[in-house]
Motif scaffolding. Structure first.
Motif, PDB file in Angstrom:
ATOM      1  N   TRP A  87       1.052  -1.395  -0.337  1.00 49.81           N
ATOM      2  CA  TRP A  87       0.001  -0.141  -0.025  1.00 49.81           C
ATOM      3  C   TRP A  87       1.082   1.458  -0.208  1.00 49.81           C
ATOM      4  CZ3 TRP A  87       0.808   3.428   4.045  1.00 49.81           C
ATOM      5  CH2 TRP A  87       1.529   3.033   5.368  1.00 49.81           C
ATOM      6  N   ILE A  88       1.923   0.885   0.262  1.00 43.97           N
ATOM      7  CA  ILE A  88       2.844   2.279   0.952  1.00 43.97           C
ATOM      8  C   ILE A  88       3.493   3.499  -0.458  1.00 43.97           C
ATOM      9  CG2 ILE A  88       5.172   2.913   2.024  1.00 43.97           C
ATOM     10  CD1 ILE A  88       5.312   1.250   3.139  1.00 43.97           C
ATOM     11  N   PRO A  89       3.339   2.042  -1.949  1.00 41.20           N
ATOM     12  CA  PRO A  89       3.362   3.291  -2.985  1.00 41.20           C
ATOM     13  C   PRO A  89       2.073   4.447  -3.678  1.00 41.20           C
ATOM     14  CG  PRO A  89       4.335   1.658  -3.755  1.00 41.20           C
ATOM     15  CD  PRO A  89       3.640   0.848  -2.036  1.00 41.20           C
ATOM     16  N   ALA A  90       1.180   2.992  -3.308  1.00 38.66           N
ATOM     17  CA  ALA A  90      -0.444   4.229  -3.452  1.00 38.66           C
ATOM     18  C   ALA A  90      -0.783   5.140  -2.612  1.00 38.66           C
ATOM     19  CB  ALA A  90      -0.898   3.013  -3.955  1.00 38.66           C
ATOM     20  N   PHE A  91      -0.375   4.628  -1.502  1.00 41.05           N
ATOM     21  CA  PHE A  91      -0.462   5.772  -0.171  1.00 41.05           C
ATOM     22  C   PHE A  91       0.364   7.126  -1.041  1.00 41.05           C
ATOM     23  CE2 PHE A  91      -0.675   7.734   3.537  1.00 41.05           C
ATOM     24  CZ  PHE A  91      -1.878   7.134   4.557  1.00 41.05           C
ATOM     25  N   GLU A  92       1.567   6.862  -1.226  1.00 41.55           N
ATOM     26  CA  GLU A  92       2.335   8.357  -1.163  1.00 41.55           C
ATOM     27  C   GLU A  92       1.193   8.911  -2.560  1.00 41.55           C
ATOM     28  OE1 GLU A  92       6.112   6.266   1.467  1.00 41.55           O
ATOM     29  OE2 GLU A  92       6.235   7.037  -0.513  1.00 41.55           O
ATOM     30  N   ILE A  93       1.965   8.214  -3.406  1.00 42.46           N
ATOM     31  CA  ILE A  93       1.505   9.188  -4.658  1.00 42.46           C
ATOM     32  C   ILE A  93      -0.251   8.969  -4.545  1.00 42.46           C
ATOM     33  CG2 ILE A  93       0.758   8.493  -7.074  1.00 42.46           C
ATOM     34  CD1 ILE A  93       3.095   6.661  -7.729  1.00 42.46           C
ATOM     35  N   LEU A  94      -1.026   8.764  -4.039  1.00 41.25           N
ATOM     36  CA  LEU A  94      -2.317   9.718  -3.925  1.00 41.25           C
ATOM     37  C   LEU A  94      -2.176  11.004  -2.482  1.00 41.25           C
ATOM     38  CD1 LEU A  94      -4.337   6.775  -3.845  1.00 41.25           C
ATOM     39  CD2 LEU A  94      -4.208   7.929  -5.542  1.00 41.25           C
TER      40      LEU A  94
END
Length: 453
Positions: free
Chosen positions: A76-83
């Motif tokens: 979830w970390i990449p999606a969380f940070e990009i959003l």
């Protein structure tokens, strides 16, 4: 609120109409938006960076303002940070609080169901620290892994020494100490004379010269020396990596916003003189004091390294929790009362994988051997309900002290084990007197020495 049947949510009020949800996977993310905003409310996206930016663009075109995602692991970390970079309000939901209803078994249904719960305001986001704290947390966790890797190679060195019948671990308290490392490095360099190796003994070593010389007579087979050499090289490599990590840690602590307003009180006298094993190379205690304005190491059980790890896991202000009770409940250190029909079914604490809770339990075990009020509390409870529950209860007390110190600037002063025991005795005696009066009796001290003995 009336009873709703399966699929009927007319009695629920939509509090977040612009909500979206993402069900995270390792190779594919399923995203869901309000069905009124598009003809295809559920779409699949890949996990590459370009796919995540496309996901954010689709959310924006659908008028999304808030996103909920449910996941485990680190996917979830990449999606969380990009959003977050695209300006969305993103929350990470614990799977325990978003269980699927019966019949919802596919990823498509998961995403839609998660979005529906989020639109009704029924989801609670997990704690996510600020960017500066998240950076500090990453460095502390990386350093923990390096310490574990180095510890494995210490065991490999000890095994190689045992195979050579060099009983070094019996004559020094730590083979990675001053005496131990000098002798190991000399053996790797080719020295075999027990007398020469014994001369490397540090003056602080408790074992005598004769004992060390006898322990260093062994069998120097080539394969064992080779194993010792490689283990030493790997140990030195991880020590160098830990030094690099310490530099990053020091910079990350220095980058934190200073919480204390105005002048900071001077750093009090250190409670512990000796340096802890595997402690960072910089002055952690002074660095933390400059950031939070208080000395967390005054709390018994919290050394500089452990205090740094707790700050990295929880942050510097703890405003995410309104009270110490909320904080200890989040740590799963408070009793979880399960009540049905007015009857208490269970008060066991919930299981938790929280690193902060594990650190506090470690502090509780350490403080249980000390002559402090917390140590006396641990020993009294341990004798009554067992060590496991005593560790949890003591960890909760340390968590409350940590919360009040960090949040409100509490200055902790230990009254001592004797004062705690005396206060507990007075409380027990007062309860006995109250019960005796309720039954029509009066307690009186026993002055007969023979009867007391």
């Amino acid at each position: 609120m009336g009873k709703t049947t399966s699929g009927d949510y007319s009695n629920l009020n939509t509090v977040n109409p612009n909500a979206a949800a993402v069900d995270i996977g390792s190779t594919m993310h399923m995203a869901a938006v309000n069905p009124e905003s598009t003809d295809m409310p559920v779409r699949a996206f890949g996990t590459f960076t370009r796919d995540l930016h496309d996901l954010a663009d689709w959310f924006r075109s659908c008028g999304v303002t808030s996103v909920a995602m449910e996941s485990t692991g680190v996917y979830w970390i990449p999606a969380f940070e990009i959003l977050e970079e695209h300006g969305f309000d993103v929350i990470l939901v614990n799977a325990r609080y978003a269980k699927n209803v019966p019949g919802r078994k596919t990823d498509v249904s998961d995403a839609g169901w998660l979005r529906q719960l989020h639109s009704y305001g029924l989801l609670r986001g997990s704690f996510r620290p600020e960017a500066e704290i998240a950076t500090l947390r990453s460095y502390t966790r990386q350093r923990e892994r390096l310490v574990e890797y180095a510890a494995a190679h210490i065991q490999h060195m000890q095994k190689a020494l045992m195979e050579m019948n060099l009983q070094l671990h019996h004559v020094v308290s730590d083979i990675t100490g001053a005496t131990g490392m000098r002798i190991i490095r000399a053996i790797v360099a080719g020295e075999r004379d027990p007398g020469v190796l014994t001369s490397l003994r540090d003056v602080r070593c408790h074992s005598s010269v004769e004992t060390i010389r006898a322990a260093l007579v062994g069998n120097d087979r080539d394969e064992h020396v080779f194993a010792l050499t490689q283990s030493l090289e790997l140990y030195d490599t991880y020590q160098a990596k830990m030094a690099d990590c310490d530099g990053k840690l020091e910079a990350a602590v220095a980058a934190l916003t200073i919480k204390a307003s105005g002048s900071i009180a001077p750093l009090p006298k250190a409670r512990m003189r000796s340096k802890q094993v595997n402690a960072p190379s910089f002055d952690v205690r002074a660095a933390l004091h400059g950031v939070v304005g208080v000395d967390l190491t005054q709390i018994h059980g919290l050394g500089p390294s452990l205090a740094l790890k707790l700050v990295a896991e929880c942050g510097t202000d703890l405003k995410a929790w309104p009270s110490a009770k909320h904080f200890t409940s989040w740590l799963c250190l408070a009793p979880g009362n399960k009540i049905s029909g007015g009857r208490l079914l269970s008060s066991r604490t919930r299981r938790s994988s929280s690193r902060a809770a594990a650190l506090l339990r470690l502090a509780a075990v350490t403080v249980g051997r000390s002559e402090t009020a917390l140590g006396a509390f641990y020993r009294r409870l341990s004798s009554r309900v067992g060590k496991q529950k005593a560790v949890t209860a003591t960890a909760r007390k340390i968590a409350v002290l940590f919360y009040n110190t960090l949040r409100f600037g509490l200055t902790y002063r230990d009254p001592g084990a004797e004062a705690y025991d005396q206060r507990h005795r007075s409380r027990v005696l007062a309860n006995l007197k109250r019960r005796a009066r309720s039954l029509g009796f009066e307690l009186a001290p026993n002055t007969d020495t023979a009867a007391v003995s």
